[in-house]
Design a protein around this motif. Structure first.
Motif, PDB file in Angstrom:
ATOM      1  N   ASP A 206      34.900  36.957  40.343  1.00  0.00           N
ATOM      2  CA  ASP A 206      33.717  36.853  41.196  1.00  0.00           C
ATOM      3  C   ASP A 206      33.249  38.200  41.747  1.00  0.00           C
ATOM      4  OD1 ASP A 206      33.781  34.101  40.839  1.00  0.00           O
ATOM      5  OD2 ASP A 206      34.936  33.765  42.677  1.00  0.00           O
ATOM      6  N   ILE A 207      34.025  39.243  41.544  1.00  0.00           N
ATOM      7  CA  ILE A 207      33.692  40.562  42.093  1.00  0.00           C
ATOM      8  C   ILE A 207      32.858  41.329  41.062  1.00  0.00           C
ATOM      9  CG2 ILE A 207      34.608  42.725  42.993  1.00  0.00           C
ATOM     10  CD1 ILE A 207      37.148  41.167  43.747  1.00  0.00           C
ATOM     11  N   PRO A 208      31.689  41.824  41.461  1.00  0.00           N
ATOM     12  CA  PRO A 208      30.845  42.587  40.529  1.00  0.00           C
ATOM     13  C   PRO A 208      31.569  43.835  40.012  1.00  0.00           C
ATOM     14  CG  PRO A 208      29.646  42.075  42.542  1.00  0.00           C
ATOM     15  CD  PRO A 208      31.069  41.698  42.774  1.00  0.00           C
ATOM     16  N   ALA A 209      31.295  44.192  38.774  1.00  0.00           N
ATOM     17  CA  ALA A 209      31.942  45.349  38.145  1.00  0.00           C
ATOM     18  C   ALA A 209      31.759  46.620  38.958  1.00  0.00           C
ATOM     19  CB  ALA A 209      31.413  45.541  36.731  1.00  0.00           C
ATOM     20  N   VAL A 210      30.561  46.843  39.507  1.00  0.00           N
ATOM     21  CA  VAL A 210      30.311  48.057  40.276  1.00  0.00           C
ATOM     22  C   VAL A 210      31.251  48.140  41.477  1.00  0.00           C
ATOM     23  CG1 VAL A 210      28.450  47.109  41.705  1.00  0.00           C
ATOM     24  CG2 VAL A 210      28.543  49.561  41.256  1.00  0.00           C
ATOM     25  N   GLU A 211      31.578  47.014  42.071  1.00  0.00           N
ATOM     26  CA  GLU A 211      32.497  47.009  43.209  1.00  0.00           C
ATOM     27  C   GLU A 211      33.923  47.322  42.766  1.00  0.00           C
ATOM     28  OE1 GLU A 211      33.948  44.076  46.804  1.00  0.00           O
ATOM     29  OE2 GLU A 211      32.018  43.658  45.851  1.00  0.00           O
ATOM     30  N   VAL A 212      34.343  46.776  41.643  1.00  0.00           N
ATOM     31  CA  VAL A 212      35.684  47.056  41.117  1.00  0.00           C
ATOM     32  C   VAL A 212      35.812  48.546  40.787  1.00  0.00           C
ATOM     33  CG1 VAL A 212      37.321  46.594  39.243  1.00  0.00           C
ATOM     34  CG2 VAL A 212      35.997  44.716  40.230  1.00  0.00           C
ATOM     35  N   ILE A 213      34.799  49.088  40.101  1.00  0.00           N
ATOM     36  CA  ILE A 213      34.828  50.503  39.722  1.00  0.00           C
ATOM     37  C   ILE A 213      34.810  51.387  40.964  1.00  0.00           C
ATOM     38  CG2 ILE A 213      33.557  52.335  38.534  1.00  0.00           C
ATOM     39  CD1 ILE A 213      32.508  50.053  36.624  1.00  0.00           C
ATOM     40  N   SER A 214      33.955  51.055  41.924  1.00  0.00           N
ATOM     41  CA  SER A 214      33.870  51.852  43.156  1.00  0.00           C
ATOM     42  C   SER A 214      35.174  51.829  43.932  1.00  0.00           C
ATOM     43  CB  SER A 214      32.728  51.339  44.051  1.00  0.00           C
ATOM     44  OG  SER A 214      31.497  51.484  43.409  1.00  0.00           O
ATOM     45  N   ARG A 215      35.785  50.671  44.023  1.00  0.00           N
ATOM     46  CA  ARG A 215      37.075  50.575  44.733  1.00  0.00           C
ATOM     47  C   ARG A 215      38.149  51.400  44.036  1.00  0.00           C
ATOM     48  NH1 ARG A 215      38.197  44.429  46.852  1.00  0.00           N
ATOM     49  NH2 ARG A 215      36.334  44.237  48.133  1.00  0.00           N
ATOM     50  N   ALA A 216      38.170  51.343  42.714  1.00  0.00           N
ATOM     51  CA  ALA A 216      39.148  52.138  41.959  1.00  0.00           C
ATOM     52  C   ALA A 216      38.910  53.624  42.196  1.00  0.00           C
ATOM     53  CB  ALA A 216      39.070  51.810  40.469  1.00  0.00           C
ATOM     54  N   ALA A 217      37.641  54.034  42.201  1.00  0.00           N
ATOM     55  CA  ALA A 217      37.315  55.446  42.438  1.00  0.00           C
ATOM     56  C   ALA A 217      37.754  55.882  43.827  1.00  0.00           C
ATOM     57  CB  ALA A 217      35.817  55.680  42.246  1.00  0.00           C
ATOM     58  N   VAL A 218      37.496  55.049  44.822  1.00  0.00           N
ATOM     59  CA  VAL A 218      37.891  55.382  46.198  1.00  0.00           C
ATOM     60  C   VAL A 218      39.412  55.486  46.301  1.00  0.00           C
ATOM     61  CG1 VAL A 218      37.933  54.527  48.582  1.00  0.00           C
ATOM     62  CG2 VAL A 218      35.798  54.519  47.279  1.00  0.00           C
ATOM     63  N   MET A 219      40.123  54.600  45.642  1.00  0.00           N
ATOM     64  CA  MET A 219      41.583  54.662  45.675  1.00  0.00           C
ATOM     65  C   MET A 219      42.083  55.949  45.023  1.00  0.00           C
ATOM     66  SD  MET A 219      44.468  52.005  44.306  1.00  0.00           S
ATOM     67  CE  MET A 219      44.034  50.784  45.529  1.00  0.00           C
ATOM     68  N   LEU A 220      41.499  56.331  43.891  1.00  0.00           N
ATOM     69  CA  LEU A 220      41.896  57.571  43.227  1.00  0.00           C
ATOM     70  C   LEU A 220      41.550  58.787  44.088  1.00  0.00           C
ATOM     71  CD1 LEU A 220      40.837  56.672  39.588  1.00  0.00           C
ATOM     72  CD2 LEU A 220      43.170  57.048  40.391  1.00  0.00           C
ATOM     73  N   MET A 221      40.380  58.747  44.747  1.00  0.00           N
ATOM     74  CA  MET A 221      40.006  59.865  45.634  1.00  0.00           C
ATOM     75  C   MET A 221      40.985  59.993  46.788  1.00  0.00           C
ATOM     76  SD  MET A 221      35.911  60.025  46.027  1.00  0.00           S
ATOM     77  CE  MET A 221      35.126  58.692  45.203  1.00  0.00           C
TER      78      MET A 221
END
Length: 113
Positions: A14-29
């Motif tokens: 149910d989570i949009p791809a842009v949100e998954v990608i953004s969360r992953a990016a924030v975690m890596l940052m």
């Protein structure tokens, strides 16, 4: 697991791809910043500083951002700026900075000065 899920838990589908990608990016940052010692008062004396690990995380972030930039919409600019800031911080933290284009993730992003 129970049959009843907590209301605060969302199904991954149910989570949009842009949100998954953004969360992953924030975690890596966040991980890169920690590994650069930026969370400490004096990054130069941080016990958490690990430039080898920071290089790996920054490179992974650069790959993710480069591969997904077209899907990030308005999130792309701030995420790219964060990546470049981390790449610059890595260069500043290095005793022997990499040549432009050879730093972490720069094979994906191009040289960062």
């Amino acid at each position: 697991m129970t049959d009843e899920l907590d209301d605060s838990v969302r199904e991954l589908a149910d989570i949009p791809a842009v949100e998954v990608i953004s969360r992953a990016a924030v975690m890596l940052m966040s991980s890169a910043a920690e590994k650069l010692g930026l969370a400490d008062e004096d990054p130069d004396t941080s016990a958490r500083r690990d430039l080898d690990e920071a290089r790996r995380v920054i490179t992974a972030l650069a790959g993710l951002v480069t591969a997904s930039v077209e899907y990030l919409g308005p999130h792309a600019g701030p995420i790219r700026e964060g990546l470049q800031s981390l790449q610059r911080a890595f260069r500043e933290a290095s005793a022997h900075p990499d040549e432009p284009g050879k730093g972490p993730g720069e094979k994906y992003t191009g040289p960062v000065y």
